[in-house]
Design an enzyme around this catalytic site. Structure first.
Site, PDB file in Angstrom:
ATOM      1  N   ASN A   9       5.815  -5.768   5.838  1.00  0.00           N
ATOM      2  CA  ASN A   9       5.641  -4.695   4.859  1.00  0.00           C
ATOM      3  C   ASN A   9       5.154  -3.483   5.639  1.00  0.00           C
ATOM      4  OD1 ASN A   9       4.997  -2.944   2.848  1.00  0.00           O
ATOM      5  ND2 ASN A   9       3.277  -4.131   2.027  1.00  0.00           N
ATOM      6  N   LYS A  11       4.741  -0.535   4.635  1.00  0.00           N
ATOM      7  CA  LYS A  11       3.983   0.445   3.846  1.00  0.00           C
ATOM      8  C   LYS A  11       4.527   1.849   4.134  1.00  0.00           C
ATOM      9  CE  LYS A  11       0.288  -2.874   3.716  1.00  0.00           C
ATOM     10  NZ  LYS A  11      -1.140  -3.167   3.615  1.00  0.00           N
ATOM     11  N   HIS A  95       2.527  -5.091  -5.239  1.00  0.00           N
ATOM     12  CA  HIS A  95       1.565  -5.082  -4.129  1.00  0.00           C
ATOM     13  C   HIS A  95       0.219  -4.521  -4.614  1.00  0.00           C
ATOM     14  CE1 HIS A  95      -0.366  -4.088  -0.331  1.00  0.00           C
ATOM     15  NE2 HIS A  95       0.409  -5.024   0.176  1.00  0.00           N
ATOM     16  N   GLU A  97      -1.742  -2.463  -3.364  1.00  0.00           N
ATOM     17  CA  GLU A  97      -1.894  -1.000  -3.233  1.00  0.00           C
ATOM     18  C   GLU A  97      -1.225  -0.288  -4.403  1.00  0.00           C
ATOM     19  OE1 GLU A  97      -0.450  -0.911   0.782  1.00  0.00           O
ATOM     20  OE2 GLU A  97      -2.278  -1.945   1.397  1.00  0.00           O
ATOM     21  N   GLU A 167      -2.210 -12.307  -1.571  1.00  0.00           N
ATOM     22  CA  GLU A 167      -2.874 -11.359  -0.686  1.00  0.00           C
ATOM     23  C   GLU A 167      -4.251 -11.028  -1.243  1.00  0.00           C
ATOM     24  OE1 GLU A 167       0.369  -9.117   1.758  1.00  0.00           O
ATOM     25  OE2 GLU A 167      -0.157  -7.949   0.007  1.00  0.00           O
ATOM     26  N   GLY A 173      -5.766  -5.094   5.696  1.00  0.00           N
ATOM     27  CA  GLY A 173      -6.083  -3.962   6.567  1.00  0.00           C
ATOM     28  C   GLY A 173      -7.528  -3.908   7.005  1.00  0.00           C
ATOM     29  N   SER A 213      -4.243  -9.220   6.990  1.00  0.00           N
ATOM     30  CA  SER A 213      -4.665  -9.282   8.392  1.00  0.00           C
ATOM     31  C   SER A 213      -4.053 -10.466   9.155  1.00  0.00           C
ATOM     32  CB  SER A 213      -6.194  -9.278   8.500  1.00  0.00           C
ATOM     33  OG  SER A 213      -6.721  -8.070   7.962  1.00  0.00           O
TER      34      SER A 213
HETATM   35  P1  13P Z   1      -2.326  -6.088   6.770  1.00  0.00           P
HETATM   36  O1  13P Z   1      -1.491  -7.147   7.482  1.00  0.00           O
HETATM   37  O2  13P Z   1      -2.272  -4.761   7.452  1.00  0.00           O
HETATM   38  O3  13P Z   1      -3.698  -6.579   6.453  1.00  0.00           O
HETATM   39  O4  13P Z   1      -1.588  -5.838   5.357  1.00  0.00           O
HETATM   40  C1  13P Z   1      -1.311  -6.929   4.543  1.00  0.00           C
HETATM   41  C2  13P Z   1      -0.437  -6.486   3.440  1.00  0.00           C
HETATM   42  O5  13P Z   1      -0.875  -5.797   2.536  1.00  0.00           O
HETATM   43  C3  13P Z   1       0.974  -6.884   3.486  1.00  0.00           C
HETATM   44  O6  13P Z   1       1.611  -6.603   2.280  1.00  0.00           O
END
Ligand code: 13P
Length: 249
Positions: A9, A11, A95, A97, A167, A173, A213
């Site tokens: 992903n 982002k 997601h 976010e 997640e 992150g 992560s």
């Molecule tokens: P990270 O791997 O940067 O923690 O992000 C995870 C994520 O949100 C994948 O969709």
């Protein structure tokens, strides 16, 4: 036997030129990776470059969101049929976010998921709890609510096109990964919910990815858990070498 899915992903990172450069470095590193399916979910503007670069390879391409109408006066939105026409295989829905910053709810997750599947896309549907919810021992309750309102409304045929990504928001992150045991527990809860809604056979073939992560140095311990069927990778998927190490865990 569930084949692992390793999904990137990206982002809101990378231009089309960055995308082309990523694939030219990444594809040779994963060309023999037959143990897992591989997907890269890129920003909308990068999808043509990703699809051109990935054509004929073992990497499929997906988007990170879609709107539920097929077309219409919805300024700034992108539909399932548009993504399908471009050649996308996957789309991420729900997601954290998008839930946190863009008003996504379980109800809109369900609408987007149904629209994606009707367009012929496969869905990576995200669920997971916030830190306050984990600290208040609400993880199971949150998963029940997100599953009940966002997934259980699918038909069995639609559910067969869905991969769920667990997640935990506090692990995204932050460098804090859920322990493999914590992730496996949450995955078990999700699989029980799937069995109750869609039956044992559908639950047994459901792939549940872990996200939060995931890095080259923790992927093996996560993937050692029988309940973990792959990873949804943010930061560590932006670099071809690091994402290839995750794919080739
Ligand atoms: P990270 O791997 O940067 O923690 O992000 C995870 C994520 O949100 C994948 O969709």
């Amino acid at each position: 036997m569930r084949k692992p899915l390793m999904a990137a992903n990206w982002k809101m990172f990378k231009t089309p030129a960055d995308t082309t450069a990523f694939f030219s470095a990444f594809l040779p590193l994963v060309k023999d990776a037959s143990q897992s399916e591989i997907a890269v979910c890129a920003p909308f503007i990068d999808l043509p470059a990703a699809l051109t670069a990935a054509a004929g390879s073992n990497v499929s391409v997906g988007a990170q969101n879609l709107y539920w109408a097929n077309e219409g006066a919805f300024t700034g939105e992108i539909s399932g049929p548009m993504l399908k026409a471009l050649g996308c295989t996957w789309v991420i829905v729900g997601h954290s976010e998008r839930r946190q910053y863009f008003g996504e709810t379980d109800e809109t997750v369900l609408r987007r998921t149904k629209a994606a599947i009707a367009a012929g896309l496969k869905v990576i549907l995200c669920v997971g709890e916030m830190l306050e919810e984990r600290e208040a021992n609400q993880t199971e309750a949150v998963l029940h609510k997100q599953f009940g309102a966002g997934v259980a409304g699918l038909t069995p045929e639609e559910f067969a096109e869905v991969v769920i990504a667990y997640e935990p928001v506090w692990a995204i992150g932050t460098g804090k990964t859920a322990t493999p045991e914590m992730a496996a527990d949450a995955h078990k809860t999700i699989r029980h919910l799937a069995a109750a809604a869609f039956g044992e056979a559908a639950a047994a073939s459901l792939r549940i990815l872990y996200g939060g992560s995931v890095k080259p140095d923790n992927v093996s311990s996560l993937m050692a858990q029988e309940e973990i069927d792959g990873a949804l990778v943010g930061g560590a998927s932006l670099d071809p070498a690091s994402f290839s190490k995750i794919v080739n865990f």
